[in-house]
Design a protein around this motif. Sequence first.
Motif, mmCIF file in Angstrom:
data_model
loop_
_atom_site.group_PDB
_atom_site.id
_atom_site.type_symbol
_atom_site.label_atom_id
_atom_site.label_comp_id
_atom_site.label_asym_id
_atom_site.label_seq_id
_atom_site.Cartn_x
_atom_site.Cartn_y
_atom_site.Cartn_z
ATOM 1 N N ILE A 8 0.870 -1.174 0.000
ATOM 2 C CA ILE A 8 0.000 0.000 0.000
ATOM 3 C C ILE A 8 0.905 1.221 0.000
ATOM 4 O O ILE A 8 1.592 1.505 0.989
ATOM 5 C CB ILE A 8 -0.941 0.016 1.223
ATOM 6 N N GLY A 9 0.954 1.909 -1.136
ATOM 7 C CA GLY A 9 1.822 3.073 -1.291
ATOM 8 C C GLY A 9 1.008 4.326 -1.533
ATOM 9 O O GLY A 9 -0.220 4.305 -1.610
ATOM 10 N N SER A 15 -1.348 10.698 3.029
ATOM 11 C CA SER A 15 -2.412 10.344 2.093
ATOM 12 C C SER A 15 -3.437 9.391 2.684
ATOM 13 O O SER A 15 -4.507 9.197 2.103
ATOM 14 C CB SER A 15 -1.809 9.702 0.837
ATOM 15 N N GLY A 16 -3.104 8.764 3.822
ATOM 16 C CA GLY A 16 -4.019 7.813 4.449
ATOM 17 C C GLY A 16 -3.571 6.371 4.358
ATOM 18 O O GLY A 16 -4.378 5.454 4.559
ATOM 19 N N MET A 91 6.377 7.095 3.664
ATOM 20 C CA MET A 91 6.357 8.395 2.985
ATOM 21 C C MET A 91 5.749 8.229 1.586
ATOM 22 O O MET A 91 4.791 7.492 1.395
ATOM 23 C CB MET A 91 7.759 8.990 2.954
ATOM 24 N N GLY A 92 6.307 8.947 0.593
ATOM 25 C CA GLY A 92 5.885 8.725 -0.778
ATOM 26 C C GLY A 92 6.546 7.479 -1.340
ATOM 27 O O GLY A 92 7.640 7.080 -0.902
ATOM 28 N N GLY A 149 -3.714 -0.748 -9.026
ATOM 29 C CA GLY A 149 -4.955 0.000 -8.897
ATOM 30 C C GLY A 149 -4.791 1.105 -7.883
ATOM 31 O O GLY A 149 -3.728 1.261 -7.267
ATOM 32 N N VAL A 150 -5.844 1.896 -7.724
ATOM 33 C CA VAL A 150 -5.807 3.014 -6.785
ATOM 34 C C VAL A 150 -6.990 2.924 -5.841
ATOM 35 O O VAL A 150 -8.049 2.375 -6.166
ATOM 36 C CB VAL A 150 -5.827 4.376 -7.517
ATOM 37 N N ILE A 151 -6.777 3.470 -4.654
ATOM 38 C CA ILE A 151 -7.855 3.710 -3.696
ATOM 39 C C ILE A 151 -7.919 5.215 -3.489
ATOM 40 O O ILE A 151 -6.904 5.849 -3.184
ATOM 41 C CB ILE A 151 -7.595 2.985 -2.368
ATOM 42 N N LEU A 152 -9.084 5.773 -3.687
ATOM 43 C CA LEU A 152 -9.272 7.212 -3.529
ATOM 44 C C LEU A 152 -9.622 7.510 -2.072
ATOM 45 O O LEU A 152 -10.502 6.876 -1.498
ATOM 46 C CB LEU A 152 -10.400 7.700 -4.451
ATOM 47 N N ASN A 153 -8.935 8.473 -1.500
ATOM 48 C CA ASN A 153 -9.182 8.833 -0.104
ATOM 49 C C ASN A 153 -9.610 10.292 -0.011
ATOM 50 O O ASN A 153 -9.208 11.127 -0.827
ATOM 51 C CB ASN A 153 -7.914 8.603 0.734
ATOM 52 N N LYS A 154 -10.449 10.568 0.979
ATOM 53 C CA LYS A 154 -10.957 11.913 1.256
ATOM 54 C C LYS A 154 -11.784 12.457 0.088
ATOM 55 O O LYS A 154 -11.602 13.589 -0.369
ATOM 56 C CB LYS A 154 -9.814 12.866 1.620
#
Length: 443
Positions: A8-9, A15-16, A91-92, A149-154
Amino acid sequence: MTAAGLIIGAPRSGSGKTTITLGLQRALARRGLTVRGLKCGPDYIDPAFHAAATGAPSANLDSYAMPPGLLARIAGEAAAQADLVIAEGSMGLFDAVPGPAGRTGAGADIAAMTGWPVILVIDVSGAAQSAAAVALGCQAYDPRIRIAGVILNKVASARHERLVRQGMERIGLPVLGALPREASLILPERHLGLVQAGETADLHARLDGLADAVAAAIDLDAVLAAAATSQPTAAEGGDATPALPAPGRRVAIARDAAFSFIYPHVEAGWRAAGAELISFSPLADEAPPDTCDACWLPGGYPELHAGRIAGAGRFLDGLRRFAEARPVHGECGGYMVLGASLIDADGATHAMAGLLSVETSFAKRKMNLGYRRAVLEAGGPLGPAGATLTGHEFHYASIVTQGEDPPFATVTDPHGSAPAPAGSRRGLVTGSFFHAIATAEPV
C-alpha cells in the motif's frame, strides 16, 4: 503456505496509507484469511498496529539499512506463514536517500524486490481528474514496479468521485475503492507519530471501525485479485545471520509505555541465535533481573514519564548495580535515561541514572530525523571497535550538555555529512540517539 502480497503506497505522506492498510488488514483477517503486515522503512509504531489488526506478528523491510539477505528472510518468513501479506509503504512511494539501485530506502525498492504489486492511495481532496495525472506519473516513474490500482481517499461527494474516476478511466488504472473524508478514521497522534497501539483507547473497536469503513468502500475481492506471489529471490533463502549481535545470552529488556521501540527483526534474530529475552518495567519500578548478563533500554517516551522514572528508586539503583559488572546499552530514550538528567516539556529537571554524563532536554525541541551509519569507537554489546551499523535517528529531544564521556560511535548520513561523534560510553555502559537496524555490509 506461500502468501500473495501487496504494498500500500502513496504519492506522498499524509495520504491515508496507515488507516487504509489497517482497515484492509482487519477486514481481510475477519474473512478468515491469515494476514501478515509488514512496514517499509524505519518505523516502530506501525508494525504494532499491524499486529493488532491481523493477530499476527509484523516486521520492517528497509532497503537502505538492511542487507539483501535479511530483507529476503523477513519477506520470505512472512509469506510462508500467511495467506496474504499487506505491506505498508513509507512516505511517498519513491521517496528515498542516495544509494545504489534498490538500496535507497524507498518503498518502491521493496515492491521491486518482492514483485508485490502496489495499490496506490491518493488523497484526492482539492483535485479531480488531475489525480489521474499523479497516478500516471507514479505508473511511469519506475519500470521495476507495477501499480495494480488506486484507492481514492478523502472523497468529498458522489460527484467528486465520478470526476476522479473519469480521470482514472482515461489512463486505464482500476479504482478499487473510494473513502469519504471521515474524522472517525483518524487515529490519535503524538510527537513521534501515532499514539502506540498498546496505549490507544478502544484499539480493537477502532480497528473494527476502520475495517467496516474499508469493507463498505473498497472492493475487497478486487484487492485480493490484485495480489501476487513473491519473486523467488525474496521468498526463498535469506541470510540466517542475526541483524545485530545478541548483547548477551540472557538479555533484560525494558518494556513499557516509556520503553517500547525495539525492532521485531532484531528481537527475532537474537532469539534465533539462542538468546533469552527477559522483559522488565522501569515504570513499575522494576530493576533489570539479576539473572541476566546484559541490559537493553530501548527508545520510547521517557520524556513523558520523566518524574515517574526519577522516582523509581528500585529501578535506578538496580540498573546502577547491574552496570557495575554487565553491559548496559540505551537507544534514544534509553540513552536519555542513562544520562545525568532529563528536562521535561515543562522545563522541570529530573535526575536520571547518572551512568553517563549526558544531559538532555525535551523542552528545547529540535527534530532529528534520518538514516545513519555508525562506526563503533570501542568494543561492546553491538560489536567490536570499528564495526559499522546502519540505523536511524528520530527524536525531538536535544543535548544540553554532552559531558566528559567519550563517544559511542562516529556517524555519517547518506547525504555526505562529515563524520561526527555520537553518543557516550563509560565502563560497560553505552548509549546514543542512534537506533541500530543491522550490521552494515563491508563497503
